[in-house]
Design an enzyme around this catalytic site. Structure first.
Site: not given
Ligand code: LLP
Length: 422
Positions: A237, A323, A348, A377
């Site tokens: 996160g 987003y 489109c 992503y």
């Molecule tokens: N662990 C779990 C259980 C998760 O669901 C996620 C991300 C992570 C770890 C990794 O999180 P990060 O460190 O990348 O923040 N598509 C969206 C982000 C979706 C995140 C989903 N879960 C975007 O492009 O901002």
């Protein structure tokens, strides 16, 4: 320092000019810097020397990057059979892999068990029975953690806030003890840990601290009750500073929240538990390491807005459309700012806008631009919308580079399709 910087007017990835890659491989093209991935991983390893940093494959499951992160020492956080297969192909052993997700198929659960993963993180008590039945069938004891929803607001975009009470993920923390009691009632399941993930692109420490305090309390209660827990998985996160390219000096500002700051705040709160800490960073490891190169097709002059039309957009990078995410757009050859434009993709959809109101040089047909911070992503969410092939991927290390994934082709899009014999 960033791996992406201008030298003599050319935007480089490490020692390779992006314009050179565009010319050799063609756009649209994803380019990744292995140095930048390493630079982003090291602070985690240094700040959390005893933790297992499981890279969240969903951010970018390209084999080359996953194998590189494995080489650097990262484990894997996977959420599907496909991601688990990538982790296995990258050489990540099961005991450094966690299996997440709120909807695992029977086949995926079996694959995870056969792959001897460190933990299957159950998202719901209703999932336990199915995991137990599959483990029994395979003659195994499944190591299980429960994903706990702490009800904490991570102060991020509502689509990526997962630890709030209203989200569909995890078991409410108030019901967690009951969930562990149910877990313990299945002889083919072993409670090994607690899992949590509160959201993504989080830029403040507060929500992590609040969450970890709640998890530590829960862990203490469960340990007192005799559950043989070994793992405390606090998820991923950490946000990055997507805006850092706007100033004159792209390196002047830094990620708003560092692994070191996180470690300083969290480690003292969990030290007494004796549990192994797991982290699941995705974006913060790979987003700044990737760019998407696109080509300017033409400029379209409207009554109030001039639009730069690119050969790529939401099909390759959907974050701005989904987003309203900000990604800096830089020309691969520097030139003085000359116009304020909207940069749009070729699909489109009126939401296919890569950036609004951007100050850019006088671009012309054939010029190449880089959409920054697209390593997370980006490719992972790319689609074949409008039947566009997904781009190639190139990995750079110093002055060397490799095509690590071929671009899809028009003919390739027809692969596996058949006409019905009507
Ligand atoms: N662990 C779990 C259980 C998760 O669901 C996620 C991300 C992570 C770890 C990794 O999180 P990060 O460190 O990348 O923040 N598509 C969206 C982000 C979706 C995140 C989903 N879960 C975007 O492009 O901002």
């Amino acid at each position: 320092m960033s791996a992406f910087a201008y030298r003599d007017g050319d935007l480089y990835c490490e020692g390779v000019p992006l314009a050179h890659l565009a010319m050799e491989v063609g756009e649209p093209l994803y380019v990744y810097s292995l140095d930048e991935v390493e630079r982003r991983y090291r602070p985690y390893a240094d700040a959390f020397p005893d933790a297992l940093v499981c890279y969240a494959y969903k951010a970018n499951s390209s084999l080359a990057l996953c194998a590189w992160l494995h080489r650097l020492g990262a484990g894997a956080d996977v959420v599907s059979g496909g991601e688990l297969r990538v982790a296995q192909a990258a050489g990540v052993p099961g005991h450094r892999t966690v299996f997440n997700g709120n909807g695992k198929s029977d086949a995926e659960i079996a694959l995870a068990l056969e792959g001897d993963v460190l933990s299957i993180n159950a998202d719901a008590v209703e999932e336990l029975e199915r995991i137990a039945a599959i483990a029994e069938r395979l003659g195994r004891r499944a190591p299980v953690s429960i994903r706990v929803n702490p009800g904490v607001d991570p102060h991020t975009h509502r689509h990526i806030a997962t630890g709030v009470t209203s989200s569909q993920f995890g078991v409410a923390i108030a019901e967690a003890e009951d969930a562990y009691a149910q877990l313990a009632s299945f002889p083919s399941l072993a409670a090994v840990g607690i899992h949590c993930h509160i959201g993504s692109q989080i830029t403040q420490l507060g929500p992590f601290v609040e969450t970890v305090d709640l998890l530590a309390d829960l862990a203490r209660r469960l340990l007192r009750q005799g559950y043989p827990l070994r793992l405390l998985d606090v998820g991923g996160g950490l946000g990055i500073d997507y805006g850092r390219w706007q100033g004159a000096d792209p390196d002047a500002s830094h990620s708003p929240l560092t692994p070191t700051a996180l470690a300083d705040a969290l480690l003292p709160r969990v030290r007494d538990l004796g549990l192994r800490l797991l982290l699941e960073p995705g974006r913060s490891l790979v987003a700044p390491a990737g760019v998407l190169l696109g080509q300017v097709l033409h400029l379209k002059r409207g009554a109030d807005t001039t639009r730069v039309v690119l050969d790529t957009g939401m099909n390759a990078l959907i974050r701005p459309s989904l987003y309203e995410a900000y990604h800096a757009i830089l020309p691969v050859r520097a030139a003085p700012t000359a116009m304020t434009v909207d940069v749009v993709g070729p699909n489109c959809e009126s939401s296919d806008v890569v950036g609004r109101g951007r100050a850019l040089p006088a671009l012309a047909s054939g010029d190449v631009i880089a959409i920054m911070d697209s390593g997370a992503y980006g490719y992972a969410l790319a689609s074949n919308y409008n039947s566009r092939p997904r781009p190639a991927e190139v990995v750079v290390r110093g002055e060397r580079w490799w095509i690590t994934r071929e671009a899809e082709t028009w003919d390739g899009l027809l692969h596996g399709q058949r006409l019905p014999s009507v």
